[in-house]
Design a protein around this motif. Structure first.
Motif, PDB file in Angstrom:
ATOM      1  N   UNK A 152       0.906  -1.256  -0.001  1.00 32.49           N
ATOM      2  CA  UNK A 152       0.153  -0.022  -0.144  1.00 32.49           C
ATOM      3  C   UNK A 152       0.828   1.183   0.074  1.00 32.49           C
ATOM      4  N   UNK A 153       1.940   1.144   0.590  1.00 33.89           N
ATOM      5  CA  UNK A 153       2.938   2.371   0.772  1.00 33.89           C
ATOM      6  C   UNK A 153       3.387   2.709  -0.475  1.00 33.89           C
ATOM      7  N   UNK A 154       3.796   1.467  -1.241  1.00 37.41           N
ATOM      8  CA  UNK A 154       4.378   1.607  -2.613  1.00 37.41           C
ATOM      9  C   UNK A 154       3.599   2.197  -3.781  1.00 37.41           C
ATOM     10  N   UNK A 155       2.183   1.783  -3.480  1.00 42.27           N
ATOM     11  CA  UNK A 155       1.217   2.043  -4.551  1.00 42.27           C
ATOM     12  C   UNK A 155       0.960   3.784  -3.995  1.00 42.27           C
ATOM     13  N   UNK A 156       0.674   4.125  -2.877  1.00 45.02           N
ATOM     14  CA  UNK A 156       0.569   5.592  -2.391  1.00 45.02           C
ATOM     15  C   UNK A 156       1.618   6.274  -3.177  1.00 45.02           C
ATOM     16  N   UNK A 157       3.046   5.931  -2.920  1.00 41.55           N
ATOM     17  CA  UNK A 157       3.999   6.795  -3.533  1.00 41.55           C
ATOM     18  C   UNK A 157       3.867   6.865  -4.968  1.00 41.55           C
ATOM     19  N   UNK A 158       3.567   5.880  -5.846  1.00 37.50           N
ATOM     20  CA  UNK A 158       3.213   5.902  -7.122  1.00 37.50           C
ATOM     21  C   UNK A 158       2.303   6.619  -7.462  1.00 37.50           C
ATOM     22  N   UNK A 193       5.773   2.707 -12.958  1.00 40.10           N
ATOM     23  CA  UNK A 193       6.592   1.817 -12.694  1.00 40.10           C
ATOM     24  C   UNK A 193       6.316   1.226 -11.557  1.00 40.10           C
ATOM     25  N   UNK A 194       6.616   2.041 -10.546  1.00 47.54           N
ATOM     26  CA  UNK A 194       6.525   1.445  -9.031  1.00 47.54           C
ATOM     27  C   UNK A 194       5.046   0.946  -8.791  1.00 47.54           C
ATOM     28  N   UNK A 195       3.871   1.235  -9.300  1.00 49.57           N
ATOM     29  CA  UNK A 195       2.598   0.804  -9.106  1.00 49.57           C
ATOM     30  C   UNK A 195       2.806  -0.647  -9.917  1.00 49.57           C
ATOM     31  N   UNK A 196       2.969  -0.529 -11.294  1.00 52.74           N
ATOM     32  CA  UNK A 196       3.151  -1.682 -11.898  1.00 52.74           C
ATOM     33  C   UNK A 196       3.957  -2.898 -11.317  1.00 52.74           C
ATOM     34  N   UNK A 197       5.101  -2.632 -10.911  1.00 48.94           N
ATOM     35  CA  UNK A 197       6.017  -3.586 -10.431  1.00 48.94           C
ATOM     36  C   UNK A 197       5.333  -4.341  -8.980  1.00 48.94           C
ATOM     37  N   UNK A 198       4.866  -3.234  -8.178  1.00 46.21           N
ATOM     38  CA  UNK A 198       4.371  -3.649  -6.823  1.00 46.21           C
ATOM     39  C   UNK A 198       3.225  -4.776  -7.112  1.00 46.21           C
ATOM     40  N   UNK A 199       2.116  -4.373  -8.093  1.00 50.30           N
ATOM     41  CA  UNK A 199       0.971  -5.139  -8.387  1.00 50.30           C
ATOM     42  C   UNK A 199       1.450  -6.503  -9.049  1.00 50.30           C
TER      43      UNK A 199
END
Length: 245
Positions: free
Chosen positions: A3-9, A38-44
């Motif tokens: 959630x943190x990574x997606x939030x940053x994205x 890129x961050x959101x895609x990689x996280x998901x």
């Protein structure tokens, strides 16, 4: 953590959009959005990537991400440490570096730079102000013209303003402005260059390389634009050290 990574994205994408709306549509302003995607895609897709990607590729991806994080943190520290400059009084000229327009009006970032130049000129009444900035692909008029209009509307006599309206990069800001000032003064002169804190460090190196006897003057920065500004400046520094230096 996901959630943190997606939030940053999401924050990076929104910040990039805000900067593009309030300044101009450029690749530099879209860089944070690209990183955010890129961050959101990689996280998901992390579980699928881990399951279907060879181990060495996973190591390469993580190493690239770690390298980016480390070098970005280091560059941000250097940029921040050098972000405040208070120049001496008595400079012969003040060069204001362009920073995008909203239609025919200066952007908020550029207005802060011009305000700093006005304040300096009011204390050093004989200093010449060079407004430096060409016309971008998405701009109606050259930045220099909009900057000149802003200065005259805020009490600066037109006789103290010189226009440099051909540049599209910081190095050209300095090179073309130097050509104008060399002809204007025909003697040794000192220069103040005005830009926002995030840009002071790189601009100073370019000014020195151009051969100007220059001192930086930090203008106010817009806090909510800083994520995009620092990311864009990070890539500009890499380009400067690898290609331009």
């Amino acid at each position: 953590m996901q959630k943190v990574a997606i939030g940053i994205g999401i924050i990076l994408i929104l910040n990039s959009a805000a900067v593009s709306i309030t300044t101009s549509l450029t690749l530099g302003n879209f860089l944070p959005a690209i990183i955010g995607i890129v961050i959101i895609s990689y996280t998901l897709l992390y579980k699928k990537i881990k399951a279907h990607t060879p181990k060495y590729v996973q190591i390469l991806i993580k190493s690239a991400m770690a390298l980016f994080a480390a070098t970005f943190a280091f560059s941000s520290f250097i940029i921040y440490k050098n972000s405040v400059r208070i120049p001496p009084d008595g400079a012969d000229a003040v060069i204001v570096l362009g920073a995008g327009l909203n239609g025919k009006d200066v952007s908020l970032t550029l207005a802060h730079r011009l305000d700093a130049a006005i304040e300096y000129h009011n204390k050093n009444a004989e200093s010449i102000i060079v407004v430096s900035g060409g016309q971008g692909p998405n701009e109606i008029i050259p930045e220099a013209l909009a900057m000149k209009n802003y200065l005259t509307e805020n009490g600066i006599d037109e006789k103290y303003i010189l226009m440099e309206d051909k540049s599209s990069r910081t190095v050209e800001n300095f090179e073309f402005s130097k050509d104008i000032l060399d002809k204007y003064f025909n003697k040794e002169y000192t220069v103040i260059y005005v830009t926002n804190g995030f840009h002071i460090f790189r601009a100073g190196m370019i000014a020195e390389k151009t051969g100007l006897n220059a001192y930086g003057l930090s203008s106010e920065s817009v806090l909510w634009l800083e994520p995009t500004n620092y990311i864009r400046e990070y890539f500009s520094l890499i380009k400067y050290f690898l290609l331009d230096n």
